[in-house]
Design a protein around this motif. Structure first.
Motif, short mmCIF file in Angstrom:
data_model
loop_
_atom_site.label_atom_id
_atom_site.label_comp_id
_atom_site.label_asym_id
_atom_site.label_seq_id
_atom_site.Cartn_x
_atom_site.Cartn_y
_atom_site.Cartn_z
N THR A 94 0.82 -1.22 0.00
CA THR A 94 0.00 0.00 0.00
C THR A 94 0.85 1.27 0.00
OG1 THR A 94 -0.12 -0.10 2.41
CG2 THR A 94 -1.95 -1.08 1.19
N ARG A 95 2.17 1.10 0.16
CA ARG A 95 3.03 2.30 0.27
C ARG A 95 4.38 1.99 -0.33
NH1 ARG A 95 3.17 2.62 5.68
NH2 ARG A 95 1.33 3.93 5.88
N VAL A 96 4.89 2.94 -1.10
CA VAL A 96 6.22 2.78 -1.70
C VAL A 96 7.11 3.93 -1.27
CG1 VAL A 96 7.56 2.65 -3.84
CG2 VAL A 96 5.29 1.59 -3.75
N PHE A 97 8.21 3.60 -0.59
CA PHE A 97 9.24 4.58 -0.27
C PHE A 97 10.16 4.67 -1.48
CE2 PHE A 97 7.61 3.45 3.79
CZ PHE A 97 7.85 4.53 4.64
N LEU A 98 10.37 5.88 -1.96
CA LEU A 98 11.17 6.08 -3.17
C LEU A 98 12.40 6.89 -2.78
CD1 LEU A 98 11.36 5.93 -6.25
CD2 LEU A 98 9.67 7.75 -6.39
N LEU A 99 13.59 6.28 -2.89
CA LEU A 99 14.83 6.97 -2.51
C LEU A 99 15.69 7.21 -3.74
CD1 LEU A 99 13.87 5.60 0.22
CD2 LEU A 99 16.27 5.52 0.86
N GLY A 100 15.96 8.47 -4.02
CA GLY A 100 16.79 8.79 -5.18
C GLY A 100 17.87 9.79 -4.83
N PRO A 101 18.99 9.75 -5.56
CA PRO A 101 20.07 10.71 -5.31
C PRO A 101 19.72 12.09 -5.87
CG PRO A 101 20.61 9.36 -7.21
CD PRO A 101 19.32 8.82 -6.66
N SER A 102 20.41 13.09 -5.36
CA SER A 102 20.21 14.46 -5.83
C SER A 102 21.29 14.80 -6.86
CB SER A 102 20.30 15.42 -4.64
OG SER A 102 20.09 16.73 -5.09
#
Length: 296
Positions: free
Chosen positions: A71-79
């Motif tokens: 039900t939830r997606v944590f999305l981690l991306g670089p800057s």
């Protein structure tokens, strides 16, 4: 709360903004990778280049996802453009894609804000960044017909201590099986335009040396040990642009009570470097699965 939209600013350049074409393209890649969806898959590491370069490779990550219990997606991306020594949270309420919108989980954003460890990113910074956006159409496609919210986290130039600190904060979310984690990273950026030309001749042509270097990093990531990964980066300085999101993820897995193992399923290069005039970017896709065998 008023709706605040993050537009798909890279649609029409990094991938098509034609919904029918985009949908068909993603379906095609997902089908051709021939992976079985597994409820054990709790996270992925996937590239974020233009779809003509890395779209096919990314399917080997997103093709593993069984959307039914998530039900939830944590999305981690670089800057890529904005400097921060911290992690930053989105101020948007919805991320739009040409094939459907992904609402932001404002409750979790508030919880994370309350730790006092995150900064907020301006919507302009959010829209300029492609690292998370390139995962969105795939997520919209895989979760079509399912209610899913996203928690976008821009991971800045985070120190080793802070990678561990953010990993500890986020670890509790790993223990909830309805949470999923999408980690955005490309692998080696090789060539003079990237100021990186590591070449070990014993592997033969340059592209084989790049592959050996990337595979070494991938093997270390698969061990789940953030300290070994840190050592590897110090030693070879491999230009893995999502090194910080990957490290935070490794710390999350180390600090959670659920045992999860990362396994790489696909490796590609944008082209084969044979001389110093060439350049390439590598793309690697992995799935992170609950590991029953080693559960304590």
């Amino acid at each position: 709360m008023a709706t605040k939209v993050r537009r798909p600013s890279h649609a029409g350049s990094w991938y098509t903004d034609n919904p029918k074409q985009l949908s068909e393209e993603l379906d095609g890649w997902l089908q051709s990778c021939g992976l079985a969806k597994s409820p054990e898959v709790r996270g992925v590491i996937a590239p974020h280049a233009g779809y003509s370069y890395s779209g096919r490779a990314a399917a080997y990550a997103f093709g593993n996802i069984d959307p039914s219990n998530i039900t939830r997606v944590f999305l981690l991306g670089p800057s890529h453009h904005y400097y921060t020594p911290k992690c930053a949270l989105s101020t948007a309420t919805v991320y739009k894609t040409p094939i459907g919108d992904l609402p932001i989980d404002l409750e979790v954003i508030e919880e994370l804000k309350a730790t006092g460890k995150f900064e907020l990113m301006d919507i302009r910074v959010d829209e300029a960044e492609h690292s998370m956006e390139m995962h969105l159409p795939y997520l919209a496609k895989v979760f079509e017909g399912y209610q899913v919210k996203i928690v976008p986290i821009l991971v800045g130039a985070v120190s080793a201590e802070n990678e561990a600190m953010y990993g500890q904060i986020l670890a509790k979310y790993v223990d909830n099986p309805s949470n999923f984690f999408s980690i955005s990273s490309d692998f080696c950026h090789w060539g003079s335009r990237f100021n990186y030309m590591h070449y070990d001749k014993k592997h033969g042509p340059i592209y084989k040396s790049i592959e050996a270097l990337d595979k070494m990093g991938m093997d270390i990531i698969e061990t789940g040990d953030p300290d070994s990964f840190k050592q590897y980066l110090l030693e070879y300085d491999n230009t893995i642009c999502g090194r910080h999101p990957i490290s935070v993820f490794l710390h999350m897995l180390r600090n959670s009570s659920t045992k999860i193992k990362i396994k790489f399923l696909r490796y590609e290069q944008s082209s084969q470097c044979k001389s110093n005039r060439d350049s390439s970017v590598s793309y690697a896709s992995a799935a992170a699965k609950t590991d029953e065998s080693s559960s304590s």
